[in-house]
Structure formats: C-alpha cells, structure tokens
Write a protein that holds these residues in place. Structure first.
Motif, short mmCIF file in Angstrom:
data_model
loop_
_atom_site.label_atom_id
_atom_site.label_comp_id
_atom_site.label_asym_id
_atom_site.label_seq_id
_atom_site.Cartn_x
_atom_site.Cartn_y
_atom_site.Cartn_z
N LEU A 32 6.58 4.21 4.64
CA LEU A 32 7.11 3.90 6.02
C LEU A 32 8.28 3.02 5.51
CD1 LEU A 32 7.23 3.65 9.19
CD2 LEU A 32 5.54 1.68 8.80
N TYR B 112 1.51 4.30 9.87
CA TYR B 112 1.07 2.84 8.81
C TYR B 112 1.70 1.96 9.52
CZ TYR B 112 -0.50 6.66 5.45
OH TYR B 112 -1.26 7.59 5.07
N ILE C 10 2.44 -3.84 8.73
CA ILE C 10 3.69 -3.74 7.76
C ILE C 10 4.37 -4.93 7.62
CG2 ILE C 10 5.01 -3.06 9.70
CD1 ILE C 10 5.53 -2.00 6.30
N TYR D 250 0.45 7.81 -3.20
CA TYR D 250 -0.85 7.78 -3.54
C TYR D 250 -1.29 8.20 -5.08
CZ TYR D 250 -2.24 6.47 1.27
OH TYR D 250 -2.32 5.86 2.35
N GLY E 146 1.03 3.82 2.24
CA GLY E 146 1.48 3.97 3.31
C GLY E 146 2.47 3.09 3.83
N HIS E 147 2.30 1.73 3.65
CA HIS E 147 3.41 0.66 4.12
C HIS E 147 4.58 1.00 3.02
CE1 HIS E 147 0.50 -2.14 6.02
NE2 HIS E 147 0.84 -1.23 6.85
N THR F 272 2.56 -7.15 5.39
CA THR F 272 2.76 -6.60 3.98
C THR F 272 4.07 -7.09 3.25
OG1 THR F 272 1.36 -4.76 4.16
CG2 THR F 272 2.94 -4.59 2.40
N SER G 239 0.92 -1.04 0.02
CA SER G 239 0.09 -0.03 -0.09
C SER G 239 1.04 1.24 -0.11
CB SER G 239 -0.89 -0.16 1.01
OG SER G 239 -0.10 0.16 2.47
N PHE H 112 5.01 8.57 9.14
CA PHE H 112 4.69 7.69 8.37
C PHE H 112 4.40 6.34 9.58
CE2 PHE H 112 7.34 9.32 5.05
CZ PHE H 112 6.31 9.74 4.30
#
Length: 299
Positions: A37, A196, A200, A86, A33-34, A203, A31, A193
């Motif tokens: 981060l 998020y 994690i 994004y 966000g991940h 992911t 994603s 970050f």
C-alpha cells in the motif's frame, strides 16, 4: 548503446534491488499488505506530481480503454506485487529474483495461446527445460528436498501476472506515451491495496528507519522510475531483444541480497535458476510466427 538499451539497463538495476528492499521492509516491521500500500501510494503520488507539473501535457485515458487499464493494473501491479510481497515473507530475495526471472517461460505460453505464434519441437523442449529449472528453484527454496513452499508458489503466480501485463500493455503505446501508460496502470493497481489501510500509521511509526527508507526507495525507484524506463525501452526497441537484458536481473538480486542482507539462495535454487535461464534462451530463440516473422517476447 541505444536509448532503448540504456532504459532497459536502468530498469534491471532498480528492479534487481527491489527484492532485497522488500525483504528489508518485511524484516523491519512491515506486513506485506502495508508495504505494498505505502509503496504504491508513493509511486502514485509521484505520477500525480508529474502530471500536474507546469508544461507537462498528460492525456486522460479514453473511455474505451478504462476497463483494459483497470484489468492490467490489477494483474500487473496488484496481483504481481502481492505475490512478491507475501512470497518474500519466507523466500530469500535472491531466490525470489530467480523465480521472477522465469517469467519469459510463461510469456512464451501466453504468446502461443493469445497471439499468432507457434512453437516447434525444439521450442517445446525449451519450455520443458525452463519448467525443470522452475521446479528446482521451488524445491530448493523450501529447504527440503521433497517440499514445495507456499512462498515459491506465490512468486510463480507473480511471474505469470507480470508476463500477462507486459504482453497486453503493448497496444496502449499506440495511443499513449510510456509514462502515461505506466501512471494509469499504477493508479489502477494501487486501488486494491487500500484494503490494507487500517493500521498503516501504526506500522510506519513502529517500523525501523531502514524499513521506512526501503519503502520510500521502492515507491520512487522500482515502482515509478523502473516501470517508466522499462515501458520506454519497450516502446523504442524490439521486445525480443530488449527483454534479453532482464536475464541479468536475478544476478543483481542475488548480489544485492548477499551484500545487504547476507542472504544467498541454496545450491539447488541456483542450479534451477541456471537451467531456467537456459530454457528461456532456447524458447526465445525458437518461437516463430506462422508467417516466419520474428516474435516479440516480453518479460
């Protein structure tokens, strides 16, 4: 070629590849966000290792500079990378490069508002040309002739954020080395970050090998090395001259995206990119100080 131009050229190469690596990570299970981060945790760790390396003298920031460093980190790192991350969910890497390549247009506006700089009539014409190009890229990125995509708007937000960052970081060079400035703002920009952080690990485990390698590449090269080389370039040369090299960044982004992901921007977006760069060239050539001294335009 001077050291400043060598550093700037290295920056253009690694930043130009970043847009495609981001798309590869997003396609591979991350994603936005991940991705941001983990990318910046890696970059922050690299700077921590450097600061702790035997023989390296790394000054801590002064108290009066802490707020400015935090704000620059949040704008130049957090806002910028969230906009790009994004934005590239729906926008191709090459088109993202074209939109970010428009940042000197926003830099010129910031220089007019916050610095003792002015635009003559031709300068305003250059801004108008640049915004026409940005509008064409934005519309061309949506796949529709009458639609403006959210992803394009996020990338425009990122272009504004990076313009603000590069304009207002310059005074810090008087007190800190380029790598210290880059480390401070990276650490500051990484903090938001951690919002998020949940999920994690899952992911990372579920992402493809290509996606994980892309994130590692992003953390080490564009986020750490690229920002350092660009900061060194700005500290060694005239910003107005050095920043002109960044005009080829969208070209690199398009080529790498085509070779890696077989993505090519639409014809309308490419036309908009050429018009936007024309506007940038006009603006950079015609901005003047009130005392008729050359202006430093940064991108």
């Amino acid at each position: 070629m001077s050291r400043a131009y060598i550093m700037a050229f290295i920056t253009v190469i690694v930043w130009g590849t970043a847009f495609t690596a981001i798309r590869a990570s997003l396609h591979g299970g991350y994603s936005p966000g991940h991705l941001m981060l983990l990318r910046h945790v890696i970059a922050s760790a690299a700077f921590i290792l450097y600061a702790m390396w035997p023989g390296v003298k790394f000054k801590l920031p002064k108290r009066q500079d802490l707020l400015k460093i935090l704000i620059l980190g949040w704008i130049g790192i957090s806002v910028y990378h969230l906009g790009v991350g994004y934005g590239e969910v729906t926008i191709s890497a090459g088109t993202a490069g074209l939109l970010i390549g428009s940042s000197p247009i926003f830099t010129a506006i910031i220089a007019v508002i916050f610095s003792k700089e002015r635009l003559d009539r031709n300068g305003w014409v250059g801004l108008f040309i640049g915004f026409v190009g940005i509008a064409l890229i934005t519309v061309g990125s949506s796949g529709s002739s009458f639609e403006i995509s959210t992803g394009a708007l996020l990338l425009i937000m990122a272009a504004i954020a990076t313009s603000i960052y590069f304009v207002f970081q310059k005074p810090l060079f008087k007190r800190y080395s380029p790598i210290e400035v880059t480390a401070y703002v990276t650490w500051a920009g990484t903090l938001p970050f951690f919002f998020y952080m949940p999920g994690i690990i899952d992911t990372i485990q579920q992402a493809t090998l290509e996606a994980n390698l892309s994130v590692i590449f992003l953390g080490i090269f564009p986020s750490a090395i690229g920002y350092v080389t660009w900061t060194i370039a700005l500290s060694l040369g005239k910003a107005s001259s050095i920043s002109s090299i960044l005009y080829i960044e969208p070209i690199i982004a398009i080529i790498v995206s085509w070779l890696w992901l077989q993505e090519v921007p639409s014809s309308l977006a490419l036309l908009g990119g050429m018009i936007s760069i024309l506007g940038v060239l006009v603006v950079n050539g015609l901005i003047k100080r009130k005392k008729k001294k050359p202006v430093s335009i940064v991108t």
